[in-house]
Design an enzyme around this catalytic site. Sequence first.
Site, mmCIF file in Angstrom:
data_model
loop_
_atom_site.group_PDB
_atom_site.id
_atom_site.type_symbol
_atom_site.label_atom_id
_atom_site.label_comp_id
_atom_site.label_asym_id
_atom_site.label_seq_id
_atom_site.Cartn_x
_atom_site.Cartn_y
_atom_site.Cartn_z
ATOM 1 N N ASP A 67 0.808 -1.214 0.000
ATOM 2 C CA ASP A 67 0.000 0.000 0.000
ATOM 3 C C ASP A 67 0.842 1.265 0.000
ATOM 4 O OD1 ASP A 67 -2.890 -0.671 0.343
ATOM 5 O OD2 ASP A 67 -2.024 -1.865 1.969
ATOM 6 N N ASN A 95 -9.218 -4.707 -7.825
ATOM 7 C CA ASN A 95 -8.467 -3.578 -8.387
ATOM 8 C C ASN A 95 -8.850 -3.214 -9.824
ATOM 9 O OD1 ASN A 95 -5.278 -4.157 -6.664
ATOM 10 N ND2 ASN A 95 -6.974 -2.794 -6.153
HETATM 11 C C1 FPP Z 1 -1.065 -0.145 -3.726
HETATM 12 O O1 FPP Z 1 -0.834 1.225 -3.792
HETATM 13 C C2 FPP Z 1 -0.484 -0.943 -4.766
HETATM 14 C C3 FPP Z 1 -1.198 -1.622 -5.734
HETATM 15 C C4 FPP Z 1 -2.610 -1.497 -6.004
HETATM 16 C C5 FPP Z 1 -0.604 -2.632 -6.560
HETATM 17 C C6 FPP Z 1 0.491 -2.261 -7.469
HETATM 18 C C7 FPP Z 1 1.784 -2.587 -6.873
HETATM 19 C C8 FPP Z 1 2.900 -2.323 -7.486
HETATM 20 C C9 FPP Z 1 2.904 -1.724 -8.845
HETATM 21 C C10 FPP Z 1 4.173 -2.612 -6.830
HETATM 22 C C11 FPP Z 1 4.983 -3.503 -7.701
HETATM 23 C C12 FPP Z 1 4.504 -4.862 -7.686
HETATM 24 C C13 FPP Z 1 4.425 -5.696 -8.742
HETATM 25 C C14 FPP Z 1 4.088 -7.101 -8.476
HETATM 26 C C15 FPP Z 1 4.701 -5.280 -10.127
HETATM 27 P P1 FPP Z 1 -2.124 2.152 -3.803
HETATM 28 O O2 FPP Z 1 -2.471 2.435 -5.241
HETATM 29 O O3 FPP Z 1 -3.199 1.480 -3.027
HETATM 30 O O4 FPP Z 1 -1.635 3.459 -3.138
HETATM 31 P P2 FPP Z 1 -2.492 4.317 -2.131
HETATM 32 O O5 FPP Z 1 -2.878 3.379 -1.029
HETATM 33 O O6 FPP Z 1 -1.546 5.384 -1.675
HETATM 34 O O7 FPP Z 1 -3.658 4.846 -2.900
#
Ligand code: FPP
Length: 211
Positions: A2, A50
Amino acid sequence: MDGNGRWAKRRGLPRTAGHTEGEENLAAIVRVAVTRNVGWLTVFGFSTENWVRPRTEVRHILGLHRRLFGRVEELNQLNVQVKWMGRPFDTPGARTPKYVQRAIRKAVADTAQNTGMVLTVAFDYGSRAELVQAALDARRDGEIVSESSISNHLYLPELPPVDVVVRTSGERRISNFMLWQIVGARVYFTERTWPEFGAAELDAALALAAS
Ligand code: FPP
């Protein structure tokens, strides 16, 4: 993982820049985890929920998964075996695009011989969907639904019980992640966003697991 979005927002950058930084940081944390003799590292890359995010953000995150699964040479040097868990590509509702499927299959096959840490990426993953699938598969195989038959039909039955769950960016709740497997796990909370999560944080989480 997160907090990619928050990390970017604080710097006046688009959310996608935070995800890019998050992918870089995952590669860095994998390198550190290997030096700490971590056996199993499982990350929540993309959930069944997501898909409702803005289309450009989803596309960007998918591209980052292709990039991560493309780091085969680096993973082989580290002796890391890659696994994937999520909704099987052919089941109703599963939405993994073909190019991500290909990247996943290739990374899994090309690192299968590695004997070190197992890095599992959960993509199009939801724990509830996994448990429903496990119950259906147990019934299909003529088994009675029991704790052992559910365990044996999880997406990756070989994953050991979770020792420690890490929650970054101040999130203090359990999400739809490995609900069956986290019974008894410690939970490590940190205010740091995922891109800021470094070796010291990993060590603190591992110390909690060992306590
Ligand atoms: C959460 O941050 C992350 C994600 C929804 C997933 C994406 C993760 C990555 C791109 C990291 C790399 C991993 C891989 C496997 C390529 P958020 O969007 O929820 O951020 P926020 O909580 O600040 O809104």
